[in-house]
Enzyme design. Structure first.
Site, PDB file in Angstrom:
ATOM      1  N   ARG A  51      19.594  -6.721  -3.959  1.00  0.00           N
ATOM      2  CA  ARG A  51      19.641  -7.661  -2.662  1.00  0.00           C
ATOM      3  C   ARG A  51      20.900  -7.354  -1.986  1.00  0.00           C
ATOM      4  NH1 ARG A  51      20.876 -13.450  -1.650  1.00  0.00           N
ATOM      5  NH2 ARG A  51      18.990 -14.366  -0.437  1.00  0.00           N
ATOM      6  N   ILE A  77      18.216 -14.392   5.444  1.00  0.00           N
ATOM      7  CA  ILE A  77      17.586 -14.097   4.155  1.00  0.00           C
ATOM      8  C   ILE A  77      17.459 -15.047   3.019  1.00  0.00           C
ATOM      9  CG2 ILE A  77      19.765 -13.082   3.235  1.00  0.00           C
ATOM     10  CD1 ILE A  77      18.659 -11.019   1.617  1.00  0.00           C
ATOM     11  N   SER A  78      16.045 -15.454   2.635  1.00  0.00           N
ATOM     12  CA  SER A  78      15.781 -16.695   1.995  1.00  0.00           C
ATOM     13  C   SER A  78      16.580 -16.647   0.491  1.00  0.00           C
ATOM     14  CB  SER A  78      14.478 -16.913   2.007  1.00  0.00           C
ATOM     15  OG  SER A  78      13.663 -16.758   3.216  1.00  0.00           O
ATOM     16  N   GLN A  79      16.630 -17.948   0.065  1.00  0.00           N
ATOM     17  CA  GLN A  79      17.222 -17.999  -1.180  1.00  0.00           C
ATOM     18  C   GLN A  79      16.371 -17.327  -2.413  1.00  0.00           C
ATOM     19  OE1 GLN A  79      15.785 -22.025  -2.130  1.00  0.00           O
ATOM     20  NE2 GLN A  79      17.193 -22.295  -4.082  1.00  0.00           N
TER      21      GLN A  79
END
Ligand code: SAM
Length: 239
Positions: A51, A77-79
């Site tokens: 990530r 950028i999502s959790q």
């Protein structure tokens, strides 16, 4: 120095792959597995995909914490936990053709590329699409295609899809996405107002659609023909 690879950003030491891999393993154990993510293929994909390659250089040390991060252009950028829930809901086994709306950083697309046969991902902001495509290529993925455009209309040229994931908030499920699902195909999408949405999974059975609600969530807006018309919060709320 064995096993410790320092990398640099503008001459400044910003991290070591070994430490980051340990942080990634902790993320998978404490933020995903212990919070209820069960699909072993999904957990394995999260363990594998770096990530930290998808975040801005100043955020590398925050890449494995459980919150969204800015990727520029007003987008995020999502959790990780949300990416994991949404991915698990797609129920991928490895042979699927998947469509993602909202490429953003490309992280979700990389997770999907680990889990499905083919991934098509649409992003409306060309700079983000190009950057994501480059990172995915550098990581060696070959089973994906990033397209610049309005994903609220889907991607009819490659339809139908076994699974569609929308990573931006829609006022309602776009009809074109429902039509581009295969029989028994799954659409996972946040639907609601600009301030709060419900995470929905809609499964197609012929011309019938079964809807399941997995609770509240908050995403940046889906901007486009079948989404919100404007980036402006006030304007969009009036729609
Ligand atoms: N999946 C992404 C990731 O892994 O980084 C995060 C996506 S971010 C929360 C939502 C993205 O949807 C933004 O990059 C935004 O530009 C994009 N977006 C919004 N409306 C769109 C549309 N109609 N078509 C394609 N992309 C759209």
């Amino acid at each position: 120095m064995s096993g410790l690879f320092l990398f640099r950003d503008n001459g400044k030491r910003v991290g070591s792959e070994k430490q980051l891999a340990q942080m990634r393993a902790n993320m998978v154990e404490y933020q995903l597995r212990r919070r209820g993510i069960k699909d072993e293929r999904v957990l394995k994909a999260f363990l594998k995909v770096p990530r930290h390659k998808f975040v801005r250089s100043q955020d590398i040390w925050h890449a494995y914490e459980d919150y969204p991060l800015s990727i520029g252009y007003g987008q995020t950028i999502s959790q990780p936990y949300m990416v994991a829930i949404m991915t698990e809901l797609l129920e991928l086994k490895g042979e699927e053709r998947v469509l993602e709306i909202g490429t953003g950083s490309g992280y979700q697309a990389a997770i999907l590329a680990e889990l499905a046969k083919e991934v098509f991902s649409i992003e409306r902001i060309p700079e983000l699409a190009h950057k994501a495509e480059k990172i995915l290529q550098e990581l060696g993925y070959t089973n994906f295609k990033v397209i610049v455009g309005d994903g609220s209309k889907g991607l009819p040229e490659y339809a139908p899809y076994d699974a569609i994931i929308v990573t931006a908030a829609a006022p309602r499920p776009p009809q074109s996405l429902l039509e581009q699902l295969k029989d028994k195909g799954r659409l996972v999408i946040p639907v609601g107002s600009r301030k709060l949405q419900d995470l929905l999974r809609i499964t197609r059975f012929g011309n019938e659609f079964k809807m399941e609600n997995f609770g509240p969530c908050l995403f940046v807006p889906l901007i486009g023909e079948a989404g919100w018309k404007s980036e402006s919060f006030e304007e969009a709320e009036g729609q």
